[in-house]
Design a protein around this motif. Structure first.
Motif, PDB file in Angstrom:
ATOM      1  N   SER A   1       0.854  -1.190   0.000  1.00 45.24           N
ATOM      2  CA  SER A   1       0.000   0.000   0.000  1.00 45.24           C
ATOM      3  C   SER A   1       0.886   1.234   0.000  1.00 45.24           C
ATOM      4  O   SER A   1       2.100   1.142   0.207  1.00 45.24           O
ATOM      5  CB  SER A   1      -0.873   0.029   1.256  1.00 45.24           C
ATOM      6  OG  SER A   1      -0.050   0.280   2.389  1.00 45.24           O
ATOM      7  N   HIS A   2       0.241   2.386  -0.203  1.00 46.88           N
ATOM      8  CA  HIS A   2       0.988   3.644  -0.111  1.00 46.88           C
ATOM      9  C   HIS A   2       1.510   3.876   1.298  1.00 46.88           C
ATOM     10  O   HIS A   2       2.553   4.480   1.493  1.00 46.88           O
ATOM     11  CB  HIS A   2       0.119   4.826  -0.552  1.00 46.88           C
ATOM     12  CG  HIS A   2       0.034   4.943  -2.038  1.00 46.88           C
ATOM     13  ND1 HIS A   2       1.135   5.166  -2.826  1.00 46.88           N
ATOM     14  CD2 HIS A   2      -1.006   4.830  -2.884  1.00 46.88           C
ATOM     15  CE1 HIS A   2       0.769   5.213  -4.099  1.00 46.88           C
ATOM     16  NE2 HIS A   2      -0.542   5.004  -4.164  1.00 46.88           N
ATOM     17  N   LYS A   3       0.752   3.417   2.293  1.00 49.25           N
ATOM     18  CA  LYS A   3       1.213   3.598   3.675  1.00 49.25           C
ATOM     19  C   LYS A   3       2.458   2.751   3.938  1.00 49.25           C
ATOM     20  O   LYS A   3       3.374   3.193   4.637  1.00 49.25           O
ATOM     21  CB  LYS A   3       0.099   3.262   4.663  1.00 49.25           C
ATOM     22  CG  LYS A   3      -0.994   4.323   4.631  1.00 49.25           C
ATOM     23  CD  LYS A   3      -2.009   4.180   5.738  1.00 49.25           C
ATOM     24  CE  LYS A   3      -3.024   5.326   5.602  1.00 49.25           C
ATOM     25  NZ  LYS A   3      -4.091   5.288   6.575  1.00 49.25           N
ATOM     26  N   VAL A   4       2.487   1.547   3.390  1.00 48.49           N
ATOM     27  CA  VAL A   4       3.692   0.715   3.519  1.00 48.49           C
ATOM     28  C   VAL A   4       4.858   1.402   2.804  1.00 48.49           C
ATOM     29  O   VAL A   4       5.971   1.488   3.331  1.00 48.49           O
ATOM     30  CB  VAL A   4       3.451  -0.700   2.945  1.00 48.49           C
ATOM     31  CG1 VAL A   4       4.751  -1.502   2.890  1.00 48.49           C
ATOM     32  CG2 VAL A   4       2.401  -1.446   3.771  1.00 48.49           C
ATOM     33  N   GLU A   5       4.572   1.914   1.623  1.00 43.73           N
ATOM     34  CA  GLU A   5       5.603   2.599   0.838  1.00 43.73           C
ATOM     35  C   GLU A   5       6.186   3.778   1.634  1.00 43.73           C
ATOM     36  O   GLU A   5       7.412   3.962   1.695  1.00 43.73           O
ATOM     37  CB  GLU A   5       4.971   3.101  -0.465  1.00 43.73           C
ATOM     38  CG  GLU A   5       5.939   3.708  -1.440  1.00 43.73           C
ATOM     39  CD  GLU A   5       5.222   4.260  -2.673  1.00 43.73           C
ATOM     40  OE1 GLU A   5       3.973   4.332  -2.687  1.00 43.73           O
ATOM     41  OE2 GLU A   5       5.940   4.610  -3.620  1.00 43.73           O
ATOM     42  N   ALA A   6       5.291   4.535   2.278  1.00 44.11           N
ATOM     43  CA  ALA A   6       5.749   5.693   3.063  1.00 44.11           C
ATOM     44  C   ALA A   6       6.634   5.238   4.226  1.00 44.11           C
ATOM     45  O   ALA A   6       7.669   5.844   4.503  1.00 44.11           O
ATOM     46  CB  ALA A   6       4.539   6.471   3.586  1.00 44.11           C
ATOM     47  N   ALA A   7       6.239   4.142   4.873  1.00 44.59           N
ATOM     48  CA  ALA A   7       7.041   3.646   6.000  1.00 44.59           C
ATOM     49  C   ALA A   7       8.409   3.164   5.523  1.00 44.59           C
ATOM     50  O   ALA A   7       9.420   3.347   6.216  1.00 44.59           O
ATOM     51  CB  ALA A   7       6.287   2.512   6.702  1.00 44.59           C
TER      52      ALA A   7
ATOM     53  N   GLU B   1       5.301   0.667  -7.439  1.00 37.77           N
ATOM     54  CA  GLU B   1       4.130   1.256  -6.771  1.00 37.77           C
ATOM     55  C   GLU B   1       3.185   0.140  -6.322  1.00 37.77           C
ATOM     56  O   GLU B   1       3.220  -0.961  -6.863  1.00 37.77           O
ATOM     57  CB  GLU B   1       3.455   2.245  -7.721  1.00 37.77           C
ATOM     58  CG  GLU B   1       4.334   3.471  -7.965  1.00 37.77           C
ATOM     59  CD  GLU B   1       3.808   4.377  -9.075  1.00 37.77           C
ATOM     60  OE1 GLU B   1       3.210   5.397  -8.757  1.00 37.77           O
ATOM     61  OE2 GLU B   1       4.001   4.048 -10.259  1.00 37.77           O
ATOM     62  N   PRO B   2       2.318   0.404  -5.324  1.00 34.34           N
ATOM     63  CA  PRO B   2       1.536  -0.664  -4.692  1.00 34.34           C
ATOM     64  C   PRO B   2       0.553  -1.377  -5.615  1.00 34.34           C
ATOM     65  O   PRO B   2       0.020  -0.779  -6.558  1.00 34.34           O
ATOM     66  CB  PRO B   2       0.745   0.073  -3.597  1.00 34.34           C
ATOM     67  CG  PRO B   2       1.411   1.378  -3.421  1.00 34.34           C
ATOM     68  CD  PRO B   2       2.084   1.713  -4.698  1.00 34.34           C
ATOM     69  N   GLY B   3       0.301  -2.638  -5.299  1.00 35.92           N
ATOM     70  CA  GLY B   3      -0.694  -3.423  -6.029  1.00 35.92           C
ATOM     71  C   GLY B   3      -0.400  -4.908  -5.875  1.00 35.92           C
ATOM     72  O   GLY B   3       0.593  -5.296  -5.261  1.00 35.92           O
ATOM     73  N   CYS B   4      -1.290  -5.732  -6.441  1.00 35.19           N
ATOM     74  CA  CYS B   4      -1.124  -7.190  -6.344  1.00 35.19           C
ATOM     75  C   CYS B   4       0.007  -7.679  -7.248  1.00 35.19           C
ATOM     76  O   CYS B   4       0.627  -8.705  -6.982  1.00 35.19           O
ATOM     77  CB  CYS B   4      -2.417  -7.899  -6.714  1.00 35.19           C
ATOM     78  SG  CYS B   4      -3.786  -7.483  -5.632  1.00 35.19           S
ATOM     79  N   SER B   5       0.227  -6.995  -8.345  1.00 37.76           N
ATOM     80  CA  SER B   5       1.401  -7.202  -9.183  1.00 37.76           C
ATOM     81  C   SER B   5       1.586  -8.650  -9.630  1.00 37.76           C
ATOM     82  O   SER B   5       0.637  -9.314 -10.039  1.00 37.76           O
ATOM     83  CB  SER B   5       2.630  -6.670  -8.418  1.00 37.76           C
ATOM     84  OG  SER B   5       3.817  -6.823  -9.145  1.00 37.76           O
TER      85      SER B   5
END
Lengths: 469, 198
Positions: free
Chosen positions: A377-383, A402-406
């Motif tokens: 998620s974006h929050k994980v990315e920020a952390a 960037e976030p997603g199931c990928s």
């Protein structure tokens, strides 16, 4: 009468019991994504009915989204159309929608807990089998089909026969480099991919008590891979601390009354389970899969089992090894790795990136490896940025997407090419799961990191600094 | 979505004697991009059925014209993995009305019942006899009788009964779906919801 944790939550949500039929189960919170919802919304339209409780449904885009250049229009017209459909449906029915680029966007099972949508004692469903993730909080959470998504939208209920109850107890302490992912892969390897079908699992024992909320989510996430409807754990202080203060969690007086209920959520001492299984934590080593279902896993230092030693069909087993181009009896250590995928609803949370960084720190990505690191998620990315993990990753030659199931299900462009081997922290090693012809080895973030820096399957214990006593 | 009523089905069957057939095989994720329930049968078992250049794989059973019918017979633990209802849609859209196996994954079984495909669970021994009968004669017919809850291997007369809950059975017999039932109890649901915190 004494009850299991599962009984307590299930029974309190039964609106009606049907003789010789399913229970009508009330759903507290419903998560939707772009892939399994459009036909459900179409169903509402065809029937001319509204969403009964839009405030109980939350929508995000995750399965069919690019992990690069999310600020640009989505290139694939079919994907773009599906994303537009969700945005329009959410807007038409007054459902909160966190689309690409939204600060709350991310994988549905990562953002639920992050935003306090996931709370103890709730019933939570989503058109995705890994909804079992939310069971880590003491919720009953499971995946449903699109017909049921339509039912929840229309009536906030589904109709399900009550599953049987299984408890898996693991006590003892875990060995070095054994993560929650290894614990789950170990359980599945022992129970097989269908060993818990028809059951709802409770995980109990000190191994799970000692896990962080992220670790518990990883374990519950993988419940479906042994066939279970879902898996759950009794909430404790760690759970309450995690939930407290999150946006959609109860607050003020509601928090106090919620806590009073949440503290009753445990299996009574004499509660009876239909099946009870015990393992010893000390028996588990870092795991890796060698075949085409998640039950086909072994300790990383072991070799691929002989067909004769397997339960079930020898022909199916051999077909699986043929797909992987592996032979019975071969060692897993040293096997070639072409791709490494860190991410997914199984292992795309901050702890997973911390673990990965622990191994790659001060090392370099192997030249023969392509690595896709995808935050949940974006929050994980920020952390990841805030904790300095991004710098560690970059110095070692990795970049973040960037976030997603990928590449977990490879609906977007993140496809492992045919014949290539990927060590993946995701949840499924099915044929073609990560791209047509792709060969997947499921493992923990530590094993993935070890593969990423050595270019082959490597025991992470060889790369970890000895812990100071 | 409404579907055709199911009572008695007499048909030849298509054998797929592989275990743990997961829904990613039944329909791969890259074919889940539609926003309508149309055409999923074309991609049923896509990667087992077609080469990367879209030419048919001649050894796959769906490409062998001697195997036809409205019944698909699969190995143990059929339909594991992803909850995608598209898998059940693909089975239905291709023309199957019944899937027979010795064991089904939970969500797939449920999805089948919701879209009008009858999952029939038989014993491992009976499943083996079905595979053997079809191998001997691809024209061997099965009769699936929902009112009686029996499945009969017609060439030998072998018969077994199967389970289905009474509620779902009535739905299948009448072509009803769960939403009709739930919409009829909306007031009861609303009063239940009134007591339930968000």
């Amino acid at each position: 009468m004494s009850k299991t944790l599962f009984d307590k939550v299930w029974d309190s949500h039964v609106v009606r019991k049907i003789d010789n039929g399913p229970d009508v189960l009330f759903i507290d919170r419903h998560l939707v994504h772009e892939v399994t919802s459009p036909v459900a919304f179409l169903g509402l339209k065809n029937r001319g009915i509204p969403v009964l409780y839009p405030e109980r449904t939350f929508a995000t885009a995750d399965h069919n989204t690019p992990t690069r250049n999310q600020h640009l229009p989505v290139q694939d017209p079919l994907s773009a159309n599906q994303l537009r459909a969700l945005e329009n449906n959410a807007s038409e029915h007054g459902i909160p929608y966190w689309g690409l680029g939204h600060e709350k966007n991310g994988i549905v099972h990562v953002i639920g807990p992050e935003n306090g949508i996931t709370v103890p004692g709730a019933t939570i469903v989503c058109g995705d089998s890994h909804t079992s993730t939310h069971g880590a909080f003491g919720a009953i959470a499971f995946g449903i089909g699109t017909s049921e998504v339509e039912m929840v939208l229309a009536t906030q209920c589904i109709m399900q026969p009550k599953p049987k109850r299984m408890r898996i107890n693991i006590n003892g302490s875990l060995n070095e480099a054994v993560t929650p992912k290894d614990v789950a892969l170990y359980i599945i390897s022992r129970l097989t991919t269908s060993g818990a079908t028809g059951y709802f699992v409770e995980y109990a024992g000190e191994v799970f008590r000692n896990m962080s909320m992220e670790g518990r989510m990883t374990v519950c996430n993988l419940s479906i891979e042994m066939g279970a409807r879902g898996g759950m754990m009794s909430p404790d202080e760690k759970t309450f601390e995690y939930v407290r203060g999150r946006e959609f969690a109860p607050s003020g007086a509601d928090w106090d009354s919620a806590m009073a209920y949440w503290k009753t959520l445990y299996s009574d001492a004499d509660a009876v389970f239909d099946k009870e299984i015990n393992f010893n934590g000390a028996d588990i080593e870092p795991m890796i899969t060698y075949g085409t279902n998640p039950g086909m896993g072994v300790g990383i230092s072991r070799s691929i089992p002989k067909a004769e030693s397997m339960e079930g069909g020898v022909a199916t087993y051999r077909k699986s090894l043929e797909y992987m181009n592996f032979a019975e009896g071969e060692a897993m250590i040293g096997k070639q790795v072409d791709f490494v995928f860190l991410g997914s609803c199984t292992n795309g949370r901050i702890e997973d990136f911390r673990a990965f960084a622990k191994i790659v720190k001060g090392r370099k990505k192997a030249d023969n490896v392509t690595a896709w690191l995808v935050p949940g998620s974006h929050k994980v990315e920020a952390a990841i940025r805030e904790e300095g993990i991004l710098d560690v990753l970059r110095e070692a030659g990795f970049e973040l997407r960037e976030p997603g199931c990928s590449a977990c299900l490879a609906m977007n462009d993140d496809k492992i090419p045919a014949g290539k081997y990927a060590v993946s922290t995701s949840n499924r090693n099915f044929e073609g799961r990560q791209g047509p012809g792709a060969r997947t080895l499921l493992a923990s973030p530590l094993v993935a990191a070890a593969a990423a820096v050595t270019g082959k399957v490597t025991d992470p214990r060889e790369l970890l600094e000895p812990e100071l006593a | 979505m409404a579907y055709d009523k199911f009572t008695v089905l007499k048909s030849t069957a298509v054998p797929l004697p592989i275990e743990n057939v997961d829904t990613d095989q039944i329909i791969p994720a890259r074919f889940l991009k539609a926003t309508e329930r149309k055409g999923f049968g074309d991609n049923l078992f896509r990667d087992w059925r077609y080469n990367p250049d879209n030419s048919p794989k001649e050894h796959f059973v769906l490409n062998n014209p001697i195997y036809q019918g409205k019944i698909l017979v699969g190995g143990k633990n059929f339909g594991s993995g992803s909850s995608r209802e598209h898998a059940a849609w693909a089975v239905y859209d291709y023309g199957f009305r019944c899937v027979v196996s010795s064991f089904f994954a939970d969500i797939f079984r449920n999805n089948c019942l919701n879209v009008g495909v009858l999952p029939v669970q038989v014993s491992a021994a009976f499943l083996q006899r079905i595979f053997e009968a079809i191998e001997k004669d691809p024209g061997a017919e099965l009769e699936v009788n929902l009112p009686e809850q029996t499945i009969t291997l017609l060439p030998t007369g072998d018969k077994e009964s199967f389970d289905i809950n009474g509620y779902k059975k009535q739905n299948m017999l009448n072509g009803f779906d769960d939403i009709d039932y739930l919409l009829n109890m909306k007031e009861e649901i609303k009063s239940f919801a009134g007591d339930t915190p968000l």
